[in-house]
Scaffold this motif. Structure first.
Motif, PDB file in Angstrom:
ATOM      1  N   ASP A 102      76.767 -14.666 -57.620  1.00  0.00           N
ATOM      2  CA  ASP A 102      77.955 -13.957 -56.893  1.00  0.00           C
ATOM      3  C   ASP A 102      79.076 -14.097 -57.778  1.00  0.00           C
ATOM      4  O   ASP A 102      79.776 -13.539 -58.161  1.00  0.00           O
ATOM      5  CB  ASP A 102      78.650 -14.922 -55.878  1.00  0.00           C
ATOM      6  N   ARG A 103      79.443 -14.955 -58.629  1.00  0.00           N
ATOM      7  CA  ARG A 103      80.248 -15.537 -59.506  1.00  0.00           C
ATOM      8  C   ARG A 103      80.044 -14.683 -61.060  1.00  0.00           C
ATOM      9  O   ARG A 103      81.238 -13.369 -61.185  1.00  0.00           O
ATOM     10  CB  ARG A 103      80.556 -17.125 -59.681  1.00  0.00           C
ATOM     11  N   LYS A 105      78.304 -11.389 -60.869  1.00  0.00           N
ATOM     12  CA  LYS A 105      78.642 -10.391 -60.710  1.00  0.00           C
ATOM     13  C   LYS A 105      80.538 -10.287 -60.064  1.00  0.00           C
ATOM     14  O   LYS A 105      80.294  -9.482 -60.296  1.00  0.00           O
ATOM     15  CB  LYS A 105      77.666  -9.665 -58.745  1.00  0.00           C
ATOM     16  N   GLU A 106      80.839 -10.883 -59.771  1.00  0.00           N
ATOM     17  CA  GLU A 106      82.378 -10.554 -60.077  1.00  0.00           C
ATOM     18  C   GLU A 106      82.097 -10.769 -61.018  1.00  0.00           C
ATOM     19  O   GLU A 106      84.087 -10.031 -61.366  1.00  0.00           O
ATOM     20  CB  GLU A 106      82.957 -12.131 -59.328  1.00  0.00           C
ATOM     21  N   LEU A 107      82.273 -11.130 -61.718  1.00  0.00           N
ATOM     22  CA  LEU A 107      82.649 -10.959 -63.665  1.00  0.00           C
ATOM     23  C   LEU A 107      81.777  -9.775 -64.001  1.00  0.00           C
ATOM     24  O   LEU A 107      83.258  -8.897 -65.179  1.00  0.00           O
ATOM     25  CB  LEU A 107      82.061 -12.000 -64.367  1.00  0.00           C
ATOM     26  N   ARG A 109      82.014  -6.953 -62.371  1.00  0.00           N
ATOM     27  CA  ARG A 109      82.200  -6.039 -61.843  1.00  0.00           C
ATOM     28  C   ARG A 109      84.071  -5.871 -61.589  1.00  0.00           C
ATOM     29  O   ARG A 109      85.205  -6.019 -62.318  1.00  0.00           O
ATOM     30  CB  ARG A 109      82.658  -6.647 -59.998  1.00  0.00           C
ATOM     31  N   ASN A 110      83.838  -4.492 -62.301  1.00  0.00           N
ATOM     32  CA  ASN A 110      85.090  -3.865 -62.805  1.00  0.00           C
ATOM     33  C   ASN A 110      86.416  -3.573 -61.305  1.00  0.00           C
ATOM     34  O   ASN A 110      86.554  -4.119 -60.196  1.00  0.00           O
ATOM     35  CB  ASN A 110      84.955  -2.070 -62.733  1.00  0.00           C
ATOM     36  N   TYR A 111      87.298  -4.526 -61.928  1.00  0.00           N
ATOM     37  CA  TYR A 111      88.707  -4.945 -60.577  1.00  0.00           C
ATOM     38  C   TYR A 111      88.885  -3.391 -60.106  1.00  0.00           C
ATOM     39  O   TYR A 111      88.760  -1.904 -60.890  1.00  0.00           O
ATOM     40  CB  TYR A 111      89.904  -4.859 -61.889  1.00  0.00           C
ATOM     41  N   ASP A 114      83.984  -0.708 -56.749  1.00  0.00           N
ATOM     42  CA  ASP A 114      83.203  -1.640 -56.033  1.00  0.00           C
ATOM     43  C   ASP A 114      81.728  -0.411 -56.409  1.00  0.00           C
ATOM     44  O   ASP A 114      81.259   0.008 -56.006  1.00  0.00           O
ATOM     45  CB  ASP A 114      83.030  -1.431 -54.414  1.00  0.00           C
ATOM     46  N   ASP A 120      73.974  -5.024 -57.576  1.00  0.00           N
ATOM     47  CA  ASP A 120      72.620  -5.751 -57.247  1.00  0.00           C
ATOM     48  C   ASP A 120      71.796  -5.177 -58.924  1.00  0.00           C
ATOM     49  O   ASP A 120      71.028  -6.326 -58.437  1.00  0.00           O
ATOM     50  CB  ASP A 120      72.635  -5.441 -55.815  1.00  0.00           C
TER      51      ASP A 120
END
Length: 303
Positions: A102-103, A105-107, A109-111, A114, A120
């Motif tokens: 999860d972390r 993926k957050e790194l 992921r574009n600010y 979505d 995924d």
């Protein structure tokens, strides 16, 4: 005789000032203002260089005290946790933490965007965040040996590439700051020399009178040097105070951003005050030397 010469020279200077300067401009002379501005710019350049060096050192220290281990295989959560334990046992390692999916993926992921199913479907890297004791040089090799012996395929990133970029940027900042200081010093010396030469040329008759009564060029040059020494010191004080006020306002306004920018370290410290304390002395000495050289050269031309 010497005292009479000094008294005559100072009287000539006072009378010449009254003739050359309006009554309302005696307290604020253009030359003093120009030298003060140059001194203030020099102080700001020095303070900026000091802040840049401190920020670069902070970044370099942060990069050198951390590593990232990319586990290529096996990639299960259990294997990643086991690899983190192995890394934590390596001498010199202060922290070893497996990064969750999860972390990761957050790194990636574009600010504010979505990526949904696209993210995924990506092969999210399995990372281990490693903290390293300062000064350790063999940690990277030891981690690689320990994990390969346990059957892992991995890549250890010690951030050396980014550290090199920071050091190169720091070198550029240092060179630019030094060139700016040299340019300002040369400009200040040229300004003082021009003013000293102009002062003597406008007082040609007074200099001739002093020569007639027995004054030597060294005496006249010394009097000019003393006068510009005082001017340089006063201008240096004004410039250093102005630079201090500007630096204080700047650090106060940008305090929050600067803290984030330098990982919590302040841009300026109290130790940077030596730049402001030395500036008036340097300005005074430079003014005295420039005035003396210009006066001696001008006096030779006047003979």
């Amino acid at each position: 005789m010497i005292d009479k010469l000094k008294s005559l020279w100072r009287q000539v200077i006072r009378e010449s000032d009254r003739a050359l300067l309006p009554a309302d401009s005696r307290q604020v002379r253009p030359l003093t203002i120009v030298v003060s501005i140059m001194c203030a710019l020099g102080c700001l350049a020095g303070l900026g260089a000091s802040a840049g060096f401190r920020a670069a050192n902070t970044w370099t220290s942060d990069l050198k005290s951390a590593m990232s281990v990319v586990v290529q295989s096996p990639r299960t959560d259990e294997d990643l946790a086991r690899a983190a334990v192995i890394v934590g046992r390596v001498p010199g390692v202060t922290r070893s933490e497996a990064m969750s999916r999860d972390r990761a993926k957050e790194l990636l992921r574009n600010y504010g965007t979505d990526m949904g199913a696209t993210l995924d479907a990506l092969p999210v890297p399995r990372l281990i965040e490693v903290g390293v004791t300062a000064g350790q040089t063999n940690v990277k090799t030891d981690i690689e040996k320990a994990l390969k012996a346990a059957g892992f395929t991995l890549v250890v990133d010690d951030h050396s590439r980014f550290t090199g970029e920071v050091l190169r940027t720091s070198s550029v900042v240092r060179i630019v700051a030094i060139l700016a200081l040299v340019a300002l010093v040369v400009a200040a010396i040229a300004t003082i020399a021009f003013a000293a030469r102009a002062a003597l040329e406008t007082r040609r008759e007074a200099v001739n009178i002093l020569h007639l009564v027995g004054a030597k060029d060294s005496f006249v040059a010394r009097e000019v040097q003393i006068r510009f020494l005082r001017l340089g010191f006063v201008a240096g004080l004004l410039g250093a105070n102005a630079a201090g006020v500007i630096a204080l306002i700047g650090t106060t306004v940008f305090a929050f951003g600067a803290s984030d920018f330098t990982s919590g370290a302040p841009l300026l410290n109290w130790t940077d005050l030596w730049i402001l304390l030395v500036a008036p002395l340097v300005t005074a000495c430079a003014s005295a030397v420039a005035a003396d050289l210009a006066a001696r050269a001008t006096l030779r031309d006047l003979v």
